[in-house]
Scaffold this motif. Structure first.
Motif, mmCIF file in Angstrom:
data_model
loop_
_atom_site.group_PDB
_atom_site.id
_atom_site.type_symbol
_atom_site.label_atom_id
_atom_site.label_comp_id
_atom_site.label_asym_id
_atom_site.label_seq_id
_atom_site.Cartn_x
_atom_site.Cartn_y
_atom_site.Cartn_z
ATOM 1 N N LEU A 91 55.297 51.552 98.679
ATOM 2 C CA LEU A 91 54.738 50.660 97.652
ATOM 3 C C LEU A 91 53.555 49.836 98.154
ATOM 4 O O LEU A 91 52.493 49.855 97.524
ATOM 5 C CB LEU A 91 55.820 49.760 97.076
ATOM 6 N N PRO A 92 53.677 49.098 99.256
ATOM 7 C CA PRO A 92 52.493 48.338 99.692
ATOM 8 C C PRO A 92 51.316 49.236 100.046
ATOM 9 O O PRO A 92 50.163 48.879 99.772
ATOM 10 C CB PRO A 92 52.978 47.535 100.900
ATOM 11 N N ILE A 93 51.582 50.393 100.619
ATOM 12 C CA ILE A 93 50.494 51.317 100.940
ATOM 13 C C ILE A 93 49.826 51.802 99.656
ATOM 14 O O ILE A 93 48.594 51.893 99.583
ATOM 15 C CB ILE A 93 51.020 52.491 101.798
ATOM 16 N N THR A 94 50.621 52.086 98.639
ATOM 17 C CA THR A 94 50.067 52.507 97.344
ATOM 18 C C THR A 94 49.190 51.410 96.750
ATOM 19 O O THR A 94 48.085 51.683 96.262
ATOM 20 C CB THR A 94 51.198 52.886 96.365
ATOM 21 N N PHE A 95 49.663 50.176 96.795
ATOM 22 C CA PHE A 95 48.851 49.069 96.280
ATOM 23 C C PHE A 95 47.559 48.919 97.078
ATOM 24 O O PHE A 95 46.497 48.677 96.504
ATOM 25 C CB PHE A 95 49.642 47.748 96.284
ATOM 26 N N ILE A 96 47.625 49.057 98.395
ATOM 27 C CA ILE A 96 46.413 48.955 99.218
ATOM 28 C C ILE A 96 45.412 50.031 98.805
ATOM 29 O O ILE A 96 44.211 49.752 98.657
ATOM 30 C CB ILE A 96 46.754 49.051 100.725
ATOM 31 N N ILE A 97 45.887 51.251 98.604
ATOM 32 C CA ILE A 97 44.997 52.341 98.175
ATOM 33 C C ILE A 97 44.373 52.009 96.822
ATOM 34 O O ILE A 97 43.168 52.196 96.613
ATOM 35 C CB ILE A 97 45.763 53.683 98.139
ATOM 36 N N LEU A 98 45.184 51.496 95.890
ATOM 37 C CA LEU A 98 44.651 51.104 94.573
ATOM 38 C C LEU A 98 43.613 49.993 94.703
ATOM 39 O O LEU A 98 42.570 50.029 94.039
ATOM 40 C CB LEU A 98 45.780 50.658 93.650
#
Length: 145
Positions: free
Chosen positions: A122-129
């Motif tokens: 989840l945090p990695i996904t948000f960082i990518i977004l």
């Protein structure tokens, strides 16, 4: 004989206390994840409303928050590992070792994925977004200049 029975009861009570404390840590970990998810969704909503150069500061804050989130996940993993090491060491003195047995079963399962690994997605996904949004905003603003 009575002393060993009392010792076993004391050991079992200590084991139960450790299990309760581990469950409490897991609940705090879930609450922490929920707070970070809510905060990141609020950041995404704020950026989608403004969608301009000012949003870059919000996006950078979002990336920082995600890094803090990943550090918290790591700390909770270390704390849980320590707690379960203590539980496992107590279980060695008990007639059965349910947590150790469960962990062995899960480690041997090819379908099991460590919770920490799943949490980090989840945090990695948000960082990518956030990075994609930063790039999009910069490209849009530069092409309109």
């Amino acid at each position: 004989m009575e002393n060993t029975t009392e010792d076993k009861e004391l050991l079992l009570n200590q084991w139960q206390t450790c299990v309760d404390m581990a469950n409490s840590v897991s609940q705090r970990r879930d609450n922490m994840n929920n707070i970070f998810i809510t905060l990141n969704l609020a950041i995404m909503a704020a950026v989608s409303i403004t969608w301009d150069i000012k949003s870059l500061f919000i996006l950078i804050a979002g990336i920082t928050i995600c890094i803090l989130w990943m550090l918290n996940i790591r700390n909770y993993k270390l704390l849980n590992t320590a707690k379960f090491n203590v539980i496992n060491s107590i279980e060695e003195k008990l007639p059965s070792a349910p947590f150790k047995d469960e962990w062995q079963f899960l480690k041997n399962s090819k379908k099991y994925m460590d919770s920490t690994t799943l949490e980090r997605i989840l945090p990695i996904t948000f960082i990518i977004l956030y990075i994609a949004a930063v790039i999009a905003i910069i490209v849009i603003k530069c092409t309109s200049c």
